[in-house]
Each structure stands twice: as structure tokens, then as C-alpha cells.
Design an enzyme around this catalytic site. Structure first.
Site, PDB file in Angstrom:
ATOM      1  N   HIS A 289     -13.580   2.332  -2.291  1.00 56.80           N
ATOM      2  CA  HIS A 289     -12.028   2.100  -1.934  1.00 56.80           C
ATOM      3  C   HIS A 289     -11.290   1.106  -3.089  1.00 56.80           C
ATOM      4  O   HIS A 289     -10.877   0.107  -2.557  1.00 56.80           O
ATOM      5  CB  HIS A 289     -11.687   1.722  -0.553  1.00 56.80           C
ATOM      6  CG  HIS A 289     -10.334   2.188  -0.076  1.00 56.80           C
ATOM      7  ND1 HIS A 289     -10.144   2.354   1.062  1.00 56.80           N
ATOM      8  CD2 HIS A 289      -9.232   2.298  -0.874  1.00 56.80           C
ATOM      9  CE1 HIS A 289      -8.880   2.849   1.341  1.00 56.80           C
ATOM     10  NE2 HIS A 289      -7.993   2.545   0.245  1.00 56.80           N
TER      11      HIS A 289
ATOM     12  N   ARG B 111      -7.339   9.325   2.351  1.00 57.60           N
ATOM     13  CA  ARG B 111      -7.923   8.516   3.219  1.00 57.60           C
ATOM     14  C   ARG B 111      -9.152   9.115   4.019  1.00 57.60           C
ATOM     15  O   ARG B 111      -9.087  10.376   4.046  1.00 57.60           O
ATOM     16  CB  ARG B 111      -6.787   8.259   4.441  1.00 57.60           C
ATOM     17  CG  ARG B 111      -5.876   7.249   4.208  1.00 57.60           C
ATOM     18  CD  ARG B 111      -6.287   5.769   3.883  1.00 57.60           C
ATOM     19  NE  ARG B 111      -5.248   4.926   3.924  1.00 57.60           N
ATOM     20  CZ  ARG B 111      -4.715   4.250   2.621  1.00 57.60           C
ATOM     21  NH1 ARG B 111      -5.365   4.781   1.638  1.00 57.60           N
ATOM     22  NH2 ARG B 111      -3.720   3.562   2.537  1.00 57.60           N
TER      23      ARG B 111
ATOM     24  N   GLU C 233     -15.288   2.556   6.893  1.00 57.40           N
ATOM     25  CA  GLU C 233     -15.295   1.665   5.608  1.00 57.40           C
ATOM     26  C   GLU C 233     -15.792   0.074   6.051  1.00 57.40           C
ATOM     27  O   GLU C 233     -15.156  -0.252   6.823  1.00 57.40           O
ATOM     28  CB  GLU C 233     -14.058   1.534   4.644  1.00 57.40           C
ATOM     29  CG  GLU C 233     -13.955   2.939   3.982  1.00 57.40           C
ATOM     30  CD  GLU C 233     -12.731   2.850   3.445  1.00 57.40           C
ATOM     31  OE1 GLU C 233     -12.013   1.945   3.121  1.00 57.40           O
ATOM     32  OE2 GLU C 233     -12.324   3.865   2.767  1.00 57.40           O
TER      33      GLU C 233
ATOM     34  N   ASP D 136     -13.279   8.056  -3.076  1.00 57.61           N
ATOM     35  CA  ASP D 136     -12.990   6.546  -3.040  1.00 57.61           C
ATOM     36  C   ASP D 136     -12.877   6.200  -1.783  1.00 57.61           C
ATOM     37  O   ASP D 136     -12.771   4.811  -1.598  1.00 57.61           O
ATOM     38  CB  ASP D 136     -11.738   6.632  -3.875  1.00 57.61           C
ATOM     39  CG  ASP D 136     -11.529   4.888  -4.159  1.00 57.61           C
ATOM     40  OD1 ASP D 136     -12.381   4.093  -4.434  1.00 57.61           O
ATOM     41  OD2 ASP D 136     -10.354   4.659  -3.865  1.00 57.61           O
TER      42      ASP D 136
ATOM     43  N   THR E 210       0.747  -1.122  -0.072  1.00 56.98           N
ATOM     44  CA  THR E 210      -0.145   0.200  -0.043  1.00 56.98           C
ATOM     45  C   THR E 210       0.744   1.108  -0.113  1.00 56.98           C
ATOM     46  O   THR E 210       2.067   1.030   0.377  1.00 56.98           O
ATOM     47  CB  THR E 210      -0.976   0.031   1.340  1.00 56.98           C
ATOM     48  OG1 THR E 210       0.109  -0.133   2.439  1.00 56.98           O
ATOM     49  CG2 THR E 210      -1.988  -1.091   1.134  1.00 56.98           C
TER      50      THR E 210
ATOM     51  N   GLY F 274      -6.481   1.211  -6.071  1.00 49.61           N
ATOM     52  CA  GLY F 274      -5.568   0.372  -6.496  1.00 49.61           C
ATOM     53  C   GLY F 274      -6.045  -0.839  -7.048  1.00 49.61           C
ATOM     54  O   GLY F 274      -5.266  -1.669  -7.510  1.00 49.61           O
TER      55      GLY F 274
END
Length: 304
Positions: free
Chosen positions: A267, A220, A248, A243, A70, A270
């Protein structure tokens, strides 16, 4: 030195040519923690870094390097033992996240969600919408992902202003935001989550944005004050595309689901086919550096 143990979240063969002088085990600590945990020297946690992934670090008495997949390291930083080198996944998600950031900007400005809903109702709903062209875009965070977003924005005939933690050539310092925000049509958040950025986008920040501006968050969730954002969306003064949220996943009764002018993606910055080839290349190259005793890349400083 051939006994140095590396824990990977995927098969070593995916690296192409991993260094032969290391020993490899494929481990997901959320399912099982092998007895070899005390021998691990180089640890690559799974992409989804939950509490159990970070907690296993305390059992790694021989640990030398943690290489995350990450870009952000907020989920593991506090658990990394003193003296252990922490490296992030800079370069893995630049392409995917930049693509999504541009998608969120264009979809929100051009009203794509409204057209999809109209299509579901079998309705033909033409209308004028803002273009990205000629917009003033403020990038709040100018690391590798911020640079990748800028490269994709510039062909759309926009004016980009860059902001980072500290000023450098062509980049403004974050404390200049009160002066820069009133001139921004689109504000894109790409900052890491730190004590300094948590709650950065509060009521004061949002109030400084001009009427009709768009906020895009690919950083974030806790960087944004939810209540302050919902208040601005409800008034119709601002729009947003995010996003990342906090918490979450978004609870079923959260006001985000009904907030006007808000586009939410789950989210997935990526989560594209571009991620894994870049992840494998980064881990391979880092392991070659580690095996050869060379300096690692993406080392996170203590104040990041």
C-alpha cells in the site's frame, strides 16, 4: 472571522503562504486531542487515517470542513457530521499512484520478481515474457488517478478502454463490464471503495477475464474477493499485481504469500517524494478559498 481555527498535521510554514486570517494548530489526534477540539472549523486529518483520527470528528462542534490527504474517503465518510463539507485529496496522489500502477504492470508482465529471486540465488535465467506493447488495458475507474495512469500507458502503444460509475463521452458505464472484460489483457482497478464497489471483483468478474490476463489493484483491498482471486492464481489462469489488500498488513499465514503469479506491494501508491509538495499546495489553495468564502474544490457528493 480571524478566530477560525484550522487543525493541520504539519507546520503551516510548509504551505508557503497560508491565509493570515485563520488560526493554526498542528495536531495529531492519535497522540493528543487538545481542548480546542470544539473550536475547530477546518480539519486536515493526518495522511494515515485510522479509527482514532475519524472518531475525533464527533467532538468538533464547530466543524465546517474536513480536507483529507487521501483520494479515498471511506475511512472518514461515516463519521463526518451532517452539514460538514468533506473534500478529498484529488490531485495529491495522481502522479505517485500512476507511477506505481505502471511499475506493477511492467514488473508483472516482464517477470521482474522472478529475475530478482534468480539474482538472489546467483542464477542467470533468461526467457521470453509478455510485453506491455499491443495490450488491451481496461481502466476500471476513471477519475484523476485513472486519467494519470492512462497518460503514462499510452506511450507504451496500448489500447485503453475507460470505465466509470456512469457512462460519458469516451467512458463506459460499470454495468458494461461483463461485455468488456473478455477483451482485456490488463485490468486496472482505480475505483473508490463504496457499497457498489465492495466485492466488485468476484468469481464472476474474474472468470470473464481471458486466460493469461493481469489484474492490477491500486484501489482498495475490499474491492476484490480474496478467495476468488487466489483460486484463479492457483489455477495459473490469471496473474495479479496489487498495492492494496484486505486485511492490511497481510497476515503471515495468508494465502497471498504463496499464490503463484501474484506481486504484492505494501500500500505505497502515494508514498513517494511527489506526495507532500502536492498535498501542501492543495491544502494551501483550499484554505485560501475557505478564508475568502469561495467555493471549495474536491467536494465529495453524497453518493460518491
Amino acid at each position: 472571522m480571524s478566530d477560525r481555527l484550522v487543525w493541520l498535521p504539519f507546520e503551516p510554514a510548509l504551505l508557503g503562504d497560508p491565509p493570515a486570517g485563520l488560526r493554526y494548530e498542528v495536531v495529531d489526534p492519535t497522540r493528543d486531542v487538545p481542548d480546542s477540539v470544539g473550536d475547530v472549523r477546518f480539519y486536515v486529518p493526518p495522511y494515515m487515517v485510522g479509527p482514532r483520527v475519524a472518531e475525533v470528528l464527533a467532538q468538533m462542534g464547530s466543524l465546517e470542513v474536513v480536507q483529507t490527504l487521501t483520494a479515498g474517503v471511506d475511512n472518514v465518510r461515516a463519521q463526518v457530521p451532517e452539514g460538514v463539507t468533506l473534500c478529498n485529496g484529488r490531485g495529491i496522489h495522481d502522479t505517485s499512484t500512476a507511477e506505481l500502477a505502471l511499475t506493477l504492470i511492467l514488473a508483472s508482465l516482464r517477470g521482474i520478481p522472478d529475475w530478482v529471486r534468480a539474482q538472489d540465488r546467483h542464477e542467470w535465467k533468461p526467457g521470453w515474457r509478455p510485453a506491455l506493447a499491443d495490450k488491451r488495458v481496461l481502466l476500471v475507474g476513471y477519475g484523476a488517478i485513472g486519467e494519470a495512469i492512462e497518460r503514462r500507458l499510452l506511450p507504451f502503444e496500448v489500447e485503453v478502454t475507460r470505465v466509470a460509475r456512469s457512462a460519458r463521452d469516451g467512458v463506459h458505464a460499470i454495468d458494461e463490464l461483463p461485455r468488456l472484460l473478455p477483451e482485456a489483457d490488463v485490468v486496472v482497478l482505480v475505483v473508490p471503495l463504496t457499497d457498489q464497489t465492495r466485492g466488485l471483483v468476484d468469481a464472476t468478474f474474474l472468470a470473464a477475464m481471458p486466460d493469461g490476463a493481469l489484474l492490477v489493484n491500486v484501489a482498495r483491498g475490499p474491492v476484490v474477493d480474496n478467495d476468488a482471486l487466489v483460486a484463479e492464481l492457483t489455477s495459473g489462469r490469471l496473474r495479479a499485481a496489487v498495492d492494496v489488500v484486505d486485511p492490511e498488513p497481510v497476515p503471515a499465514d495468508h494465502p497471498f504469500w504463496e499464490a503463484p503469479g501474484l506481486l504484492v506491494s505494501p500500500h505505497v501508491g502515494g508514498a513517494s517524494s511527489a506526495m507532500w509538495p502536492r498535498a501542501h499546495r492543495l491544502v494551501r489553495d483550499q484554505l485560501h478559498r475557505y478564508a475568502a468564502g469561495e467555493e471549495l474544490v474536491n467536494v465529495m457528493s453524497g453518493d460518491y
